[in-house]
Design an enzyme around this catalytic site. Structure first.
Site, PDB file in Angstrom:
ATOM      1  N   GLY A 195      11.066 -52.510 -20.052  1.00 61.28           N
ATOM      2  CA  GLY A 195      10.133 -51.720 -20.872  1.00 61.28           C
ATOM      3  C   GLY A 195      10.454 -51.711 -22.353  1.00 61.28           C
ATOM      4  O   GLY A 195      10.368 -52.735 -23.030  1.00 61.28           O
ATOM      5  N   GLU A 221       8.429 -59.432 -24.258  1.00 59.61           N
ATOM      6  CA  GLU A 221       9.485 -58.409 -24.331  1.00 59.61           C
ATOM      7  C   GLU A 221       9.286 -57.298 -23.299  1.00 59.61           C
ATOM      8  O   GLU A 221      10.241 -56.825 -22.682  1.00 59.61           O
ATOM      9  CB  GLU A 221       9.493 -57.798 -25.740  1.00 59.61           C
ATOM     10  CG  GLU A 221      10.581 -56.778 -25.972  1.00 59.61           C
ATOM     11  CD  GLU A 221      11.965 -57.385 -25.857  1.00 59.61           C
ATOM     12  OE1 GLU A 221      12.368 -58.120 -26.752  1.00 59.61           O
ATOM     13  OE2 GLU A 221      12.647 -57.130 -24.835  1.00 59.61           O
ATOM     14  N   LYS A 251       5.645 -59.370 -15.607  1.00 58.27           N
ATOM     15  CA  LYS A 251       6.873 -59.974 -15.063  1.00 58.27           C
ATOM     16  C   LYS A 251       6.607 -60.811 -13.818  1.00 58.27           C
ATOM     17  O   LYS A 251       7.225 -61.863 -13.631  1.00 58.27           O
ATOM     18  CB  LYS A 251       7.938 -58.911 -14.788  1.00 58.27           C
ATOM     19  CG  LYS A 251       7.568 -57.918 -13.717  1.00 58.27           C
ATOM     20  CD  LYS A 251       7.829 -56.506 -14.121  1.00 58.27           C
ATOM     21  CE  LYS A 251       6.835 -56.091 -15.170  1.00 58.27           C
ATOM     22  NZ  LYS A 251       6.756 -54.675 -15.441  1.00 58.27           N
ATOM     23  N   ILE A 295      13.224 -51.372 -23.951  1.00 59.14           N
ATOM     24  CA  ILE A 295      14.528 -51.898 -24.406  1.00 59.14           C
ATOM     25  C   ILE A 295      14.331 -53.333 -24.902  1.00 59.14           C
ATOM     26  O   ILE A 295      13.826 -54.165 -24.163  1.00 59.14           O
ATOM     27  CB  ILE A 295      15.552 -51.910 -23.240  1.00 59.14           C
ATOM     28  CG1 ILE A 295      15.780 -50.498 -22.694  1.00 59.14           C
ATOM     29  CG2 ILE A 295      16.855 -52.539 -23.681  1.00 59.14           C
ATOM     30  CD1 ILE A 295      16.706 -50.461 -21.482  1.00 59.14           C
ATOM     31  N   LYS A 332      12.356 -59.492 -12.773  1.00 60.86           N
ATOM     32  CA  LYS A 332      12.963 -59.267 -14.092  1.00 60.86           C
ATOM     33  C   LYS A 332      14.287 -60.027 -14.227  1.00 60.86           C
ATOM     34  O   LYS A 332      14.557 -60.626 -15.275  1.00 60.86           O
ATOM     35  CB  LYS A 332      13.184 -57.769 -14.307  1.00 60.86           C
ATOM     36  CG  LYS A 332      11.877 -56.977 -14.455  1.00 60.86           C
ATOM     37  CD  LYS A 332      12.142 -55.481 -14.394  1.00 60.86           C
ATOM     38  CE  LYS A 332      10.881 -54.655 -14.572  1.00 60.86           C
ATOM     39  NZ  LYS A 332      11.080 -53.232 -14.255  1.00 60.86           N
ATOM     40  N   VAL A 353      10.557 -57.066 -19.178  1.00 59.74           N
ATOM     41  CA  VAL A 353      11.863 -56.653 -18.629  1.00 59.74           C
ATOM     42  C   VAL A 353      12.351 -55.394 -19.352  1.00 59.74           C
ATOM     43  O   VAL A 353      12.471 -55.387 -20.577  1.00 59.74           O
ATOM     44  CB  VAL A 353      12.927 -57.775 -18.795  1.00 59.74           C
ATOM     45  CG1 VAL A 353      14.255 -57.337 -18.192  1.00 59.74           C
ATOM     46  CG2 VAL A 353      12.457 -59.078 -18.173  1.00 59.74           C
ATOM     47  N   ASP A 388      10.301 -56.024  -7.995  1.00 58.61           N
ATOM     48  CA  ASP A 388      10.123 -55.867  -9.448  1.00 58.61           C
ATOM     49  C   ASP A 388      11.411 -56.259 -10.190  1.00 58.61           C
ATOM     50  O   ASP A 388      11.376 -57.044 -11.149  1.00 58.61           O
ATOM     51  CB  ASP A 388       9.742 -54.397  -9.728  1.00 58.61           C
ATOM     52  CG  ASP A 388       9.693 -54.057 -11.197  1.00 58.61           C
ATOM     53  OD1 ASP A 388       8.681 -54.384 -11.838  1.00 58.61           O
ATOM     54  OD2 ASP A 388      10.666 -53.467 -11.704  1.00 58.61           O
ATOM     55  N   GLY A 437       6.457 -46.735 -18.680  1.00 58.81           N
ATOM     56  CA  GLY A 437       5.730 -45.648 -19.336  1.00 58.81           C
ATOM     57  C   GLY A 437       4.923 -46.175 -20.503  1.00 58.81           C
ATOM     58  O   GLY A 437       5.217 -47.226 -21.068  1.00 58.81           O
ATOM     59  N   GLU A 469       4.909 -45.681  -6.860  1.00 56.68           N
ATOM     60  CA  GLU A 469       3.538 -46.030  -6.487  1.00 56.68           C
ATOM     61  C   GLU A 469       3.251 -45.581  -5.058  1.00 56.68           C
ATOM     62  O   GLU A 469       4.186 -45.426  -4.254  1.00 56.68           O
ATOM     63  CB  GLU A 469       3.355 -47.554  -6.531  1.00 56.68           C
ATOM     64  CG  GLU A 469       3.661 -48.188  -7.877  1.00 56.68           C
ATOM     65  CD  GLU A 469       2.581 -47.925  -8.905  1.00 56.68           C
ATOM     66  OE1 GLU A 469       1.428 -47.650  -8.507  1.00 56.68           O
ATOM     67  OE2 GLU A 469       2.894 -47.958 -10.104  1.00 56.68           O
TER      68      GLU A 469
END
Ligand code: HSE
Length: 443
Positions: free
Chosen positions: A140, A135, A111, A142, A211, A138, A207, A313, A196
């Site tokens: 993960g 895909e 991203k 979905i 996105k 943004v 982040d 994940g 993190e």
């Protein structure tokens, strides 16, 4: 599972053998036959570039596939789809450009790179009659990119609002559930691996900023760079904010918003932001808790829709990446690698500066005891109407929270400076937008 007789094999090269790379290898190993039975395309991983051959890996990848030189992947004539899972805005750009210039299809989850250099990368893909899939960049797992680009192709987008950073959503959810402060919950999230060691990318909103810029560009067919988009993270949120919002019937979420405002001379005026935002408890986004993501899309034809799932994940991200690899391989197998325009950028938009937006706001300040009325007067004195107020004594101070009628960000900023300048002010005053989903679903 039997592989369809009609299957054609497409070779895939992966750059990056870490968490997501391992997940992609695992998903393809497990379900390649299933994918082939559905699509007629058999995915075969030919090469995987890793940092070091003998580094520990959560997923075993056969030694015969491994290389430490990404060029071995990109230059392999059998490899038709290159998957970039390195991240960052440095070498990853060179990897993608090199692959695209060879006419290879590229899949990325990057991203930050897309938000920064997407315009150039998409142009190079078009010039080389190939495609760039993203895909997983943004939300993960979905399928929000595919939904906006394909499923909702007949819609003008009036409002796209999303909880698109799982780390921030986890922290805010835990702050509400446990009544703990930001720092305490952040430490716990770090210990659990949800945040993190350097949390800035997530908690300062970078982040989500990347996105939402990608979603805005895709939805309005015009490049929206992050510089045009307002960004605010969640460090300023305190436990009492969450409690006050809850008592008023709201959830406080880090929300990415893309909103259609109007059209002038054929140019869409839009508003795009990432910021802590109050959402009515009754709105479906208010029910997205923990590390989950949720995106509400309001189109002029479809009305309101909602997508929910894991935004990060190994497996969720691998699911999105392998979906892209399959699309790329399918198009290659039909001889039309550029069938899908990855991001059509043939329009102009005007992104309204946040100062020009009118919203209802939540304002909070912490004053000395007895100074609460002064704070309210100061707000009213700027012509801002207060709809509701809460005062909570906290030792030597008072927590003062206000809900306003619609007003401009300009006025709010002035008021925040004035509140900060008050001699008894004990914490940086804040203002958060109340999202009323006007023009979208407000039920
Ligand atoms: N760190 C991100 C999040 C996932 O917390 O949602 C990767 O974009």
């Amino acid at each position: 599972m039997r592989i369809s007789q009609a299957s054609v094999s497409v070779h895939v090269g992966v750059i990056g053998g870490g968490t997501v790379g391992g997940g992609v290898y695992q998903a393809i190993s497990r379900n390649a036959a299933l994918i082939a039975s559905r699509t007629g395309v058999l995915l075969k991983i030919k090469r995987v570039a890793v940092k070091a051959i003998d580094e520990p890996r959560a997923v075993d990848i056969p030694l015969s596939l491994l290389t430490t030189d990404w060029r071995d992947v990109v230059n392999d004539p059998d490899v038709k789809v290159v998957v970039e899972l390195v991240g960052g805005t440095g070498i990853a750009k060179e990897m993608i450009l090199t692959a695209l210039r060879q006419g290879k299809s590229v899949v990325t989850a990057n991203k930050a790179l897309l938000a920064t250099h997407g315009e150039e990368l998409f142009k190079v893909a078009r010039e080389n009659n190939t495609a760039l899939f993203y895909e997983a960049s943004v939300a993960g797992g979905i399928p929000i990119i595919r939904s906006i680009r394909e499923g909702f192709v007949c819609n003008r987008f009036l409002n796209i609002s999303g909880i698109i950073n799982g780390t921030c959503n986890y922290i805010l959810t835990q702050m509400e559930a446990q009544g703990h402060g930001f720092e305490e919950v952040l430490k716990e999230a770090q210990a659990k691996g949800y945040a993190e060691a350097n949390p800035s990318l997530d908690v300062d909103g970078h982040d989500a900023h990347h996105k939402i810029s990608i979603l805005a560009s895709l939805a309005f067919n015009a490049w929206v760079s992050p510089e045009q988009v307002y960004r605010e993270g969640i460090r300023s949120v305190i436990g009492l904010d969450i409690q006050a919002c809850k008592e008023w019937g709201y959830k406080l979420k880090l929300l990415g918003v893309v909103k259609y405002i109007s059209q002038e001379s054929g140019i869409d005026k839009i508003h795009v932001r990432v910021a802590p935002t109050l959402i009515a408890n009754t709105h479906i986004l208010a029910r997205v808790d923990g590390v989950f993501n949720g995106v509400s899309v309001f189109g002029d034809v479809v009305g309101e829709t909602f997508l929910y799932g894991r935004g990060a994940g190994q497996d969720a991200t691998a699911s999105a990446v392998v979906g892209d690899i399959t699309d790329a391989a399918l198009d290659i197998s039909k001889g039309i690698p550029d069938r899908l325009i990855p991001m059509c950028l043939n329009r102009q938009v005007s992104v309204l500066p946040i100062e020009e937006m009118e919203n209802r706001f939540y304002i909070r300040t912490v004053t000395g005891l007895g100074d609460e009325e002064n704070a309210k007067q100061l707000v009213c004195g700027e012509g801002i109407q207060i709809n509701s107020a809460k005062v909570i004594p906290t030792g030597p101070h008072s927590f003062v929270a206000l809900l306003t009628e619609p007003t401009s960000w300009k006025k709010i900023n002035k008021v925040l400076s004035m509140l900060k300048a008050c001699t008894t002010c004990a914490a940086e005053p804040v203002a958060f937008i109340i999202e009323d989903f006007v023009g979208a679903c407000s039920e």
